[in-house]
Design a protein around this motif. Structure first.
Motif, short mmCIF file in Angstrom:
data_model
loop_
_atom_site.label_atom_id
_atom_site.label_comp_id
_atom_site.label_asym_id
_atom_site.label_seq_id
_atom_site.Cartn_x
_atom_site.Cartn_y
_atom_site.Cartn_z
N LEU A 35 9.37 -4.79 5.78
CA LEU A 35 9.32 -4.42 4.37
C LEU A 35 8.33 -3.28 4.14
O LEU A 35 8.63 -2.33 3.40
N LYS A 36 7.19 -3.36 4.78
CA LYS A 36 6.17 -2.30 4.61
C LYS A 36 6.67 -0.98 5.18
O LYS A 36 6.47 0.08 4.58
N ARG A 37 7.35 -1.03 6.34
CA ARG A 37 7.84 0.20 6.97
C ARG A 37 8.90 0.87 6.11
O ARG A 37 8.88 2.09 5.91
N VAL A 38 9.84 0.08 5.58
CA VAL A 38 10.89 0.65 4.74
C VAL A 38 10.30 1.27 3.48
O VAL A 38 10.68 2.37 3.07
N ARG A 39 9.34 0.57 2.87
CA ARG A 39 8.71 1.11 1.65
C ARG A 39 7.98 2.41 1.96
O ARG A 39 8.08 3.39 1.19
N SER A 40 7.26 2.44 3.06
CA SER A 40 6.51 3.65 3.43
C SER A 40 7.45 4.81 3.71
O SER A 40 7.17 5.96 3.33
N GLN A 41 8.57 4.53 4.38
CA GLN A 41 9.53 5.59 4.68
C GLN A 41 10.12 6.19 3.42
O GLN A 41 10.46 7.37 3.39
N ARG A 42 10.23 5.39 2.39
CA ARG A 42 10.76 5.89 1.12
C ARG A 42 9.65 6.42 0.21
O ARG A 42 9.91 6.78 -0.92
N ARG A 43 8.44 6.44 0.73
CA ARG A 43 7.28 6.98 0.02
C ARG A 43 7.11 6.32 -1.34
O ARG A 43 6.87 6.98 -2.36
N LEU A 44 7.22 5.00 -1.34
CA LEU A 44 7.07 4.22 -2.56
C LEU A 44 5.74 3.46 -2.50
O LEU A 44 5.30 3.03 -1.44
N THR A 45 5.11 3.30 -3.64
CA THR A 45 3.87 2.53 -3.72
C THR A 45 4.19 1.10 -4.13
O THR A 45 5.26 0.81 -4.68
N LEU A 46 3.26 0.20 -3.86
CA LEU A 46 3.44 -1.18 -4.30
C LEU A 46 3.58 -1.24 -5.82
O LEU A 46 4.38 -2.01 -6.35
N THR A 47 2.81 -0.40 -6.51
CA THR A 47 2.88 -0.38 -7.97
C THR A 47 4.26 0.06 -8.44
O THR A 47 4.84 -0.52 -9.37
N GLY A 48 4.81 1.09 -7.78
CA GLY A 48 6.14 1.57 -8.15
C GLY A 48 7.22 0.54 -7.90
O GLY A 48 8.11 0.33 -8.74
#
Length: 211
Positions: A35-48
């Motif tokens: 989950l963290k890798r996919v979010r980082s690849q999409r350049r998304l923040t936890l807040t977003g």
């Protein structure tokens, strides 16, 4: 007369349930980092992501660090937010069925069939473009795209250029240039699209190279 001592058939069914197999336990343990890798690849923040999904930032953080067990409800919301198949987030162990079940999706009025199963690296899709998609909406983003027209005719707007592509034609371009592809309005079209993230490229070889 039966008592509530747990000796009935329901109790037997419960005791027959086995604990998680090592493969399932490994899959669950890998959900957080994935989950963290996919979010980082999409350049998304936890807040977003929290704002998009309605899942609290603290819950998202605990999911990624493995402090919270993922539920189906949470994974479905994140699968939709990240636009990846649920199987890619879970990476469930195969159970002996070699068939790949592709699941078409509707994205911006187009039918999109993912041809790759990994959330990172090169992504490939078959896309069906209806005749209603005729109004250009160019946008740019990081990456590199390769498009092959399978059937119909496709209108491609790339920067200040405007083309109509016929079956068998191929284009590739940097997606930082504002672009859009759609129908000419006469007939539906089908394309293959391969998208590489920044820093990645397809490698092509000719028969001469292989000698």
């Amino acid at each position: 007369m039966e008592t509530a001592s747990g000796s009935g058939p329901d109790s037997a069914a419960v005791t027959a349930i086995s604990p998680h197999t090592p493969a399932i336990a490994a899959a669950l343990a890998g959900v957080g980092p994935r989950l963290k890798r996919v979010r980082s690849q999409r350049r998304l923040t936890l807040t977003g992501v929290a704002g998009t999904t309605g899942i609290s930032k603290s819950t998202l953080s605990r999911l990624e660090t493995g402090q919270r067990r993922p539920t189906l409800e949470l994974l479905l919301a994140l699968s939709h937010a990240y636009r990846v198949p649920l199987d890619d987030l879970v990476a469930a162990p195969e159970e002996g069925d070699p068939r790949v079940r592709l699941k078409p999706e509707r994205v911006k009025g187009r039918t999109v069939l993912p041809l790759t199963r990994q959330p990172d690296g090169m992504q490939a899709w078959k896309i069906v473009i209806p005749t209603t998609k005729v109004s250009p909406e160019p946008r740019g983003h990081d990456g590199h795209e390769w498009i092959y027209v399978l059937s119909g005719r496709v209108r491609l707007v790339l920067g200040d250029q405007d083309w109509v592509l016929a079956p068998g034609e191929v284009v590739e371009f940097e997606t930082q240039v504002p672009h859009w592809f759609g129908s000419t309005g006469r007939e539906p079209a089908e394309i293959l699209s391969i998208f590489n993230r920044p820093g990645e490229r397809m490698t092509s070889r000719s028969p001469v190279d292989a000698q």
